[in-house]
Design a protein around this motif. Sequence first.
Motif, PDB file in Angstrom:
ATOM      1  N   HIS A   1      -8.124  -0.850  16.873  1.00 13.34           N
ATOM      2  CA  HIS A   1      -8.101  -0.849  15.397  1.00 13.34           C
ATOM      3  C   HIS A   1      -9.522  -1.100  14.911  1.00 13.34           C
ATOM      4  O   HIS A   1      -9.923  -2.241  14.699  1.00 13.34           O
ATOM      5  CB  HIS A   1      -7.126  -1.920  14.903  1.00 13.34           C
ATOM      6  CG  HIS A   1      -6.874  -1.860  13.423  1.00 13.34           C
ATOM      7  ND1 HIS A   1      -5.702  -2.325  12.855  1.00 13.34           N
ATOM      8  CD2 HIS A   1      -7.633  -1.396  12.394  1.00 13.34           C
ATOM      9  CE1 HIS A   1      -5.756  -2.153  11.545  1.00 13.34           C
ATOM     10  NE2 HIS A   1      -6.914  -1.610  11.234  1.00 13.34           N
TER      11      HIS A   1
ATOM     12  N   PHE B   1     -14.315  -4.030   8.476  1.00 18.36           N
ATOM     13  CA  PHE B   1     -13.825  -4.871   7.390  1.00 18.36           C
ATOM     14  C   PHE B   1     -13.923  -6.339   7.825  1.00 18.36           C
ATOM     15  O   PHE B   1     -13.959  -6.641   9.005  1.00 18.36           O
ATOM     16  CB  PHE B   1     -12.390  -4.493   7.026  1.00 18.36           C
ATOM     17  CG  PHE B   1     -12.316  -3.118   6.411  1.00 18.36           C
ATOM     18  CD1 PHE B   1     -12.635  -2.922   5.070  1.00 18.36           C
ATOM     19  CD2 PHE B   1     -11.989  -2.012   7.176  1.00 18.36           C
ATOM     20  CE1 PHE B   1     -12.609  -1.653   4.497  1.00 18.36           C
ATOM     21  CE2 PHE B   1     -11.956  -0.734   6.614  1.00 18.36           C
ATOM     22  CZ  PHE B   1     -12.267  -0.567   5.272  1.00 18.36           C
ATOM     23  N   PHE B   2     -13.934  -7.214   6.862  1.00 15.12           N
ATOM     24  CA  PHE B   2     -14.025  -8.657   7.094  1.00 15.12           C
ATOM     25  C   PHE B   2     -15.282  -9.073   7.872  1.00 15.12           C
ATOM     26  O   PHE B   2     -15.200  -9.773   8.884  1.00 15.12           O
ATOM     27  CB  PHE B   2     -12.764  -9.162   7.810  1.00 15.12           C
ATOM     28  CG  PHE B   2     -11.491  -8.711   7.141  1.00 15.12           C
ATOM     29  CD1 PHE B   2     -11.162  -9.174   5.869  1.00 15.12           C
ATOM     30  CD2 PHE B   2     -10.626  -7.812   7.754  1.00 15.12           C
ATOM     31  CE1 PHE B   2      -9.994  -8.744   5.235  1.00 15.12           C
ATOM     32  CE2 PHE B   2      -9.456  -7.377   7.128  1.00 15.12           C
ATOM     33  CZ  PHE B   2      -9.143  -7.856   5.875  1.00 15.12           C
TER      34      PHE B   2
ATOM     35  N   LEU C   1     -12.447   0.802  -2.859  1.00 13.43           N
ATOM     36  CA  LEU C   1     -11.341   1.512  -2.225  1.00 13.43           C
ATOM     37  C   LEU C   1      -9.988   1.196  -2.826  1.00 13.43           C
ATOM     38  O   LEU C   1      -9.117   2.052  -2.903  1.00 13.43           O
ATOM     39  CB  LEU C   1     -11.240   1.101  -0.742  1.00 13.43           C
ATOM     40  CG  LEU C   1     -12.398   1.368   0.185  1.00 13.43           C
ATOM     41  CD1 LEU C   1     -12.080   0.758   1.536  1.00 13.43           C
ATOM     42  CD2 LEU C   1     -12.625   2.853   0.301  1.00 13.43           C
ATOM     43  N   LEU C   2      -9.790  -0.062  -3.165  1.00 17.96           N
ATOM     44  CA  LEU C   2      -8.425  -0.548  -3.349  1.00 17.96           C
ATOM     45  C   LEU C   2      -7.917  -0.349  -4.777  1.00 17.96           C
ATOM     46  O   LEU C   2      -8.650  -0.594  -5.737  1.00 17.96           O
ATOM     47  CB  LEU C   2      -8.350  -2.040  -2.999  1.00 17.96           C
ATOM     48  CG  LEU C   2      -8.833  -2.420  -1.597  1.00 17.96           C
ATOM     49  CD1 LEU C   2      -8.825  -3.932  -1.430  1.00 17.96           C
ATOM     50  CD2 LEU C   2      -7.977  -1.762  -0.534  1.00 17.96           C
TER      51      LEU C   2
ATOM     52  N   ARG D   1     -17.025  -3.679  -1.982  1.00 17.78           N
ATOM     53  CA  ARG D   1     -17.725  -4.442  -0.948  1.00 17.78           C
ATOM     54  C   ARG D   1     -19.013  -3.719  -0.630  1.00 17.78           C
ATOM     55  O   ARG D   1     -19.089  -2.497  -0.832  1.00 17.78           O
ATOM     56  CB  ARG D   1     -16.849  -4.578   0.283  1.00 17.78           C
ATOM     57  CG  ARG D   1     -16.471  -3.226   0.869  1.00 17.78           C
ATOM     58  CD  ARG D   1     -15.173  -3.252   1.623  1.00 17.78           C
ATOM     59  NE  ARG D   1     -14.031  -3.053   0.725  1.00 17.78           N
ATOM     60  CZ  ARG D   1     -12.859  -3.646   0.898  1.00 17.78           C
ATOM     61  NH1 ARG D   1     -12.652  -4.429   1.924  1.00 17.78           N
ATOM     62  NH2 ARG D   1     -11.877  -3.426   0.055  1.00 17.78           N
TER      63      ARG D   1
ATOM     64  N   LEU E   1      -4.927  -7.839   0.427  1.00 19.85           N
ATOM     65  CA  LEU E   1      -5.124  -7.592   1.865  1.00 19.85           C
ATOM     66  C   LEU E   1      -4.197  -8.432   2.744  1.00 19.85           C
ATOM     67  O   LEU E   1      -3.679  -7.947   3.749  1.00 19.85           O
ATOM     68  CB  LEU E   1      -6.586  -7.837   2.251  1.00 19.85           C
ATOM     69  CG  LEU E   1      -7.586  -6.856   1.631  1.00 19.85           C
ATOM     70  CD1 LEU E   1      -8.981  -7.113   2.154  1.00 19.85           C
ATOM     71  CD2 LEU E   1      -7.191  -5.408   1.899  1.00 19.85           C
TER      72      LEU E   1
ATOM     73  N   HIS F   1      -1.234   2.999   9.064  1.00 21.96           N
ATOM     74  CA  HIS F   1      -2.144   2.015   8.461  1.00 21.96           C
ATOM     75  C   HIS F   1      -1.936   1.966   6.944  1.00 21.96           C
ATOM     76  O   HIS F   1      -1.776   3.005   6.309  1.00 21.96           O
ATOM     77  CB  HIS F   1      -3.580   2.439   8.790  1.00 21.96           C
ATOM     78  CG  HIS F   1      -4.605   1.414   8.492  1.00 21.96           C
ATOM     79  ND1 HIS F   1      -4.969   1.057   7.207  1.00 21.96           N
ATOM     80  CD2 HIS F   1      -5.356   0.638   9.317  1.00 21.96           C
ATOM     81  CE1 HIS F   1      -5.907   0.121   7.265  1.00 21.96           C
ATOM     82  NE2 HIS F   1      -6.160  -0.160   8.530  1.00 21.96           N
TER      83      HIS F   1
ATOM     84  N   PHE G   1      -1.010  -5.347   1.922  1.00 22.34           N
ATOM     85  CA  PHE G   1      -1.145  -4.417   3.055  1.00 22.34           C
ATOM     86  C   PHE G   1       0.032  -4.546   4.044  1.00 22.34           C
ATOM     87  O   PHE G   1       0.681  -3.553   4.367  1.00 22.34           O
ATOM     88  CB  PHE G   1      -2.477  -4.658   3.769  1.00 22.34           C
ATOM     89  CG  PHE G   1      -3.609  -3.747   3.333  1.00 22.34           C
ATOM     90  CD1 PHE G   1      -3.768  -3.391   1.997  1.00 22.34           C
ATOM     91  CD2 PHE G   1      -4.530  -3.263   4.247  1.00 22.34           C
ATOM     92  CE1 PHE G   1      -4.817  -2.559   1.601  1.00 22.34           C
ATOM     93  CE2 PHE G   1      -5.577  -2.430   3.864  1.00 22.34           C
ATOM     94  CZ  PHE G   1      -5.726  -2.074   2.548  1.00 22.34           C
TER      95      PHE G   1
ATOM     96  N   HIS H   1     -12.668   0.955  12.505  1.00 22.10           N
ATOM     97  CA  HIS H   1     -12.859   2.111  11.631  1.00 22.10           C
ATOM     98  C   HIS H   1     -14.314   2.508  11.472  1.00 22.10           C
ATOM     99  O   HIS H   1     -15.225   1.711  11.695  1.00 22.10           O
ATOM    100  CB  HIS H   1     -12.326   1.802  10.230  1.00 22.10           C
ATOM    101  CG  HIS H   1     -10.918   1.340  10.178  1.00 22.10           C
ATOM    102  ND1 HIS H   1      -9.851   2.152  10.475  1.00 22.10           N
ATOM    103  CD2 HIS H   1     -10.376   0.135   9.832  1.00 22.10           C
ATOM    104  CE1 HIS H   1      -8.721   1.475  10.304  1.00 22.10           C
ATOM    105  NE2 HIS H   1      -9.019   0.238   9.923  1.00 22.10           N
TER     106      HIS H   1
ATOM    107  N   ASP I   1     -10.168  -4.510  13.331  1.00 19.17           N
ATOM    108  CA  ASP I   1     -10.309  -4.038  11.943  1.00 19.17           C
ATOM    109  C   ASP I   1     -11.780  -3.969  11.499  1.00 19.17           C
ATOM    110  O   ASP I   1     -12.064  -3.886  10.310  1.00 19.17           O
ATOM    111  CB  ASP I   1      -9.515  -4.897  10.954  1.00 19.17           C
ATOM    112  CG  ASP I   1      -8.813  -4.035   9.898  1.00 19.17           C
ATOM    113  OD1 ASP I   1      -9.135  -2.833   9.796  1.00 19.17           O
ATOM    114  OD2 ASP I   1      -7.953  -4.573   9.170  1.00 19.17           O
TER     115      ASP I   1
HETATM  116  N1  URA Z   1      -8.959  -3.352   6.217  1.00 19.83           N
HETATM  117  C1  URA Z   1      -8.856  -2.018   6.174  1.00 19.83           C
HETATM  118  O1  URA Z   1      -8.622  -1.366   7.169  1.00 19.83           O
HETATM  119  N2  URA Z   1      -9.014  -1.410   5.017  1.00 19.83           N
HETATM  120  C2  URA Z   1      -9.290  -2.066   3.896  1.00 19.83           C
HETATM  121  O2  URA Z   1      -9.426  -1.432   2.862  1.00 19.83           O
HETATM  122  C3  URA Z   1      -9.412  -3.455   3.962  1.00 19.83           C
HETATM  123  C4  URA Z   1      -9.236  -4.067   5.140  1.00 19.83           C
END
Ligand code: URA
Length: 388
Positions: free
Chosen positions: A15, A339-340, A49-50, A68, A226, A201, A230, A17, A336
Amino acid sequence: ITDPQTNKPNIVDIHTHMYPASYIKLLESRNTIPLIRSFPGHPEPRLVLLPSEVPLLSNPSPSHPPGRPLTEAYTSLDAKIAFMDKHNISISVLSLANPWLEFLSTSPDPSSLLEPALRINVEFEVMCSQHPGRLYFFGVLPLHPENTLCALPLVLSMKMKFKHCRGVIIGTNGLGKGLDDPDMEDVFEMLEEDDLPIFLHPHYGLPNQVFGERAEKGEYGHVLSLALGFPMETTVAVSRMYLSGMFDKFPKLKVILAHGGGTLPFLAARIESCIRHDGYLHKKEKEGRGKIKRSIWEVLNSQVYLDAVVYGEVGLKAAIQASGERGVERLMFGTDHPFFPPLEEGEEEWGSVVMNTEAVNKGLGEGSKEARMVLGENAIKILNLEKP
Ligand code: URA
Ligand code: ZN
């Protein structure tokens, strides 16, 4: 699989990206989400994005604009490899991050999705071939409400042309009506036939209204969408897919759920109970108008795989237990990334990696066979990766 020098297990991250160059260009050209925009006083452009961030876009706070920072972690392959090296990750299975190409699905011409999808998959294939043995990817599909079969040529070429492709990443929306949409059957059939697992996802979370006015003003950052939106989105999507009988129709289709299945491990028994006590479903079954053949547990033990992106021992154990007697064979580590990220300057270790590896080590015993399975061996088997 253990690193002979450090004696640490080699980690496989399923996982993780990236946004390849052509996707970044797309986002830069947009003025509704998803988009990339610069805000005065902030050196880095921001990635917005969100859906929960939409209210903040029209009246951005000068000190805390929406989105972000778009750092090179999102776009640079060198940054990805450096992150992997830093955290002892031998292999990464890359995927395009949300929301994939869903914003193009409103275009009147279904074939307009083909070119960007193909280009992105080629970009991923090229990245993977630059680091033999270390990178694979989940491809992106050109899903359009008007034409499910427009995915066909791409799926075919995935198996034949993209040597490093190990499945596809899709959102919960499918062709626009969710994964219980009968029109998704063409897509599921193709993926089942080609043995390409789905990595499911989330992106949309829950409606802003659920989280209240203070969240809408940005007071709680991204936490509610999140942490709660999510996982709930994933849970709803896979539950609908289950209730519609899709798993029975495509019994060889494999679905990997993000974030340990959202909340599915915790709620599976409640779903079972609600089915058993539902008058409408009961009547339908009695009249021979459809019965779900297998319990949700049976589906979890046979067709569903969970990633281990749950950040703690309690969730990890629930995910394993929900996946059956041999549940420990069905979980795959993830980060992930990007992110984070760490928020303090000079902080090099990513908390996402530390929390997720600690959950595995504490829950299964550091160095144990089970820990090694979840950290890497399962992914190697399930996704047919070459051993490091
Ligand atoms: N993790 C993700 O994969 N996408 C987001 O937009 C935020 C956290
Ligand atoms: Zn993710």
